[in-house]
Design an enzyme around this catalytic site. Structure first.
Site, mmCIF file in Angstrom:
data_model
loop_
_atom_site.group_PDB
_atom_site.id
_atom_site.type_symbol
_atom_site.label_atom_id
_atom_site.label_comp_id
_atom_site.label_asym_id
_atom_site.label_seq_id
_atom_site.Cartn_x
_atom_site.Cartn_y
_atom_site.Cartn_z
ATOM 1 N N LYS A 45 0.831 -1.216 0.000
ATOM 2 C CA LYS A 45 0.000 0.000 0.000
ATOM 3 C C LYS A 45 0.867 1.269 0.000
ATOM 4 O O LYS A 45 2.072 1.180 -0.039
ATOM 5 C CB LYS A 45 -0.962 -0.038 1.190
ATOM 6 C CG LYS A 45 -1.776 -1.343 1.281
ATOM 7 C CD LYS A 45 -2.762 -1.521 0.130
ATOM 8 C CE LYS A 45 -3.294 -2.936 -0.021
ATOM 9 N NZ LYS A 45 -4.198 -3.402 1.005
HETATM 10 C C1 LIG Z 1 -5.096 -4.475 1.525
HETATM 11 C C2 LIG Z 1 -6.570 -4.453 1.545
HETATM 12 C C3 LIG Z 1 -7.323 -4.855 2.655
HETATM 13 C C4 LIG Z 1 -6.722 -5.551 3.840
HETATM 14 O O1 LIG Z 1 -5.653 -4.959 4.408
HETATM 15 P P1 LIG Z 1 -4.603 -5.802 5.277
HETATM 16 O O2 LIG Z 1 -3.812 -4.726 5.939
HETATM 17 O O3 LIG Z 1 -3.790 -6.626 4.324
HETATM 18 O O4 LIG Z 1 -5.359 -6.636 6.239
HETATM 19 C C5 LIG Z 1 -8.684 -4.681 2.613
HETATM 20 N N1 LIG Z 1 -9.312 -4.170 1.547
HETATM 21 C C6 LIG Z 1 -8.637 -3.800 0.447
HETATM 22 C C7 LIG Z 1 -9.374 -3.217 -0.711
HETATM 23 C C8 LIG Z 1 -7.245 -3.953 0.400
HETATM 24 O O5 LIG Z 1 -6.583 -3.611 -0.710
#
Ligand SMILES: *Cc1c(COP(=O)(O)O)cnc(C)c1O
Length: 381
Positions: free
Chosen positions: A186
């Protein structure tokens, strides 16, 4: 993310010396978890987005779960979600005993379609989770109108869109609750981590309790008050984010504006190169918005190109380009088919978009040469 030599990954975190120093400072301090860095990271994310409150949790998934808890989702409740998302979006509803109801997406923006959402509202519907797919903010005016009219809560799964804007309002303030992830793929990372932003003090308080077993005070608050007494008032979890991670988050956040710019510059180069390629369709950015470009997604036009999407992916891999697919539609996962009787054919736009999409490499430290290599591979299919 792992990448072999000379190959370009689809995503990669950026960790500088000051990030390393920030983490080491915490290791040498008195607090390793739920100390001053947690509060600081929460305050800085709230300030960055313009939201009144930020509450840090251990992952984006925990943030979604906490949001479903805060709005009191329980057995019998329905929550409308898109299917072109990471499974966690829908799973969070199921954790609370609720039922995810899948809405279709728009064919060009790849975002949840407010018309489809409206058609899925039932007397049991409690909330909508909008996903800013790839970093493209949803149509929040339409979604907020729908939510208001039907007395629903709007949650923004903003795991792709930290740093984005919709009509000059920052992502993090566009819904009743917004959810972020700090996974290394991210925009900024704490290794694992998540955050909820909201202007609702009650939601913020409930989430703080929820992330600490349902106990109303944390260890640091009790230490400051000189008391050992505590009360558990709800069934919560250990979803805490620690000070080591939050120090990394604070350090990363400083660089986010420059990284968003770099991501947009890379996207601009891609778009210029791909605009007139007949076999490619590009994601349509939301009007009057700033796309945060967590991903850059192309859609192959199956009527024009002879290779399948999977053949194209294999070809890219041969050329050392780590393309990816986001996401297998959630309603087609065996778990949902078995437990929620979802089936192929129920979301025609989602299913057809999914067949052709590829996420190209997108991360701030990509060089111009990396971008050219990707462009050359994609335009010579
Ligand atoms: C990355 C992501 C999540 C979950 O995040 P984590 O930190 O990996 O638990 C949820 N929704 C979306 C759209 C994501 O891209």
């Amino acid at each position: 993310m792992f990448s072999s030599k000379n190959s370009i990954p689809y995503s990669k975190q950026t960790i500088d010396e000051d990030d390393v120093a920030a983490v080491i400072n915490v290791l040498k301090s008195d607090w390793l978890t739920t100390g001053p860095m947690v509060t600081r990271f929460e305050t800085e994310i709230a300030h960055f987005t313009g939201a009144s409150f930020g509450v840090a949790v251990s992952s984006g998934t925990a943030a979604l779960h906490a949001a479903m808890f805060a709005i009191d989702i329980k057995a019998g409740d329905e929550v409308i979600v898109p299917s072109l998302t990471f499974a966690a979006t829908a799973n969070a509803v199921v954790y609370q005993g609720g039922t995810p109801v899948f809405a279709d997406i728009e064919p060009h923006s790849f975002l949840i379609d407010p018309t489809s959402v409206a058609s899925k509202i039932s007397p049991r519907t409690k909330a909508i989770i909008a996903v800013d797919y790839a970093g493209n903010p949803c149509d929040y005016d339409a979604l907020n109108r729908l939510a208001k009219k039907n007395n629903l809560i709007l949650v923004s799964d903003a795991c792709h869109s930290l740093g984005g804007k919709y009509k000059d309002r920052k992502v993090g303030t566009l819904a009743d609750l917004s959810v972020f992830s700090f996974h290394p793929a991210k925009h900024i990372t704490t290794a694992e981590g998540g955050m909820i932003t909201t202007n609702n003090e009650n939601f913020a308080r409930r989430i703080k309790t929820f992330r600490n077993h349902g106990i109303t005070t944390d260890h640091r608050e009790r230490a400051e008050k000189g008391t050992c007494h505590y009360e558990m008032i709800e069934l919560g979890y250990n979803y805490r984010l620690n000070d080591i991670q939050c120090a990394l988050g604070v350090s990363q956040l400083k660089k986010l504006p420059a990284w968003i710019e770099r991501r947009n510059a890379i996207a601009h180069s891609y778009t210029n190169a791909f605009n007139k390629v007949p076999y490619l369709e590009l994601q349509k950015p939301q009007e009057q918005s700033l796309h945060a470009h967590h991903l850059y997604v192309i859609r192959l036009n199956g009527k024009i190109i002879s290779q399948s999407r999977d053949q194209v992916l294999a070809l890219m891999k041969q050329r050392g380009i780590g393309a990816n697919v986001h996401y297998p539609p959630v309603h087609l996962h065996p778990y949902y088919v078995e437990n929620f009787q979802t089936k192929r054919g129920q979301l025609p736009v989602t299913e057809s978009v999914y067949e052709g999409i590829i996420s190209l490499p997108m991360y701030p430290s990509m060089t111009e040469e990396d971008v050219s290599r990707v462009v050359d591979a994609v335009t010579s299919l």
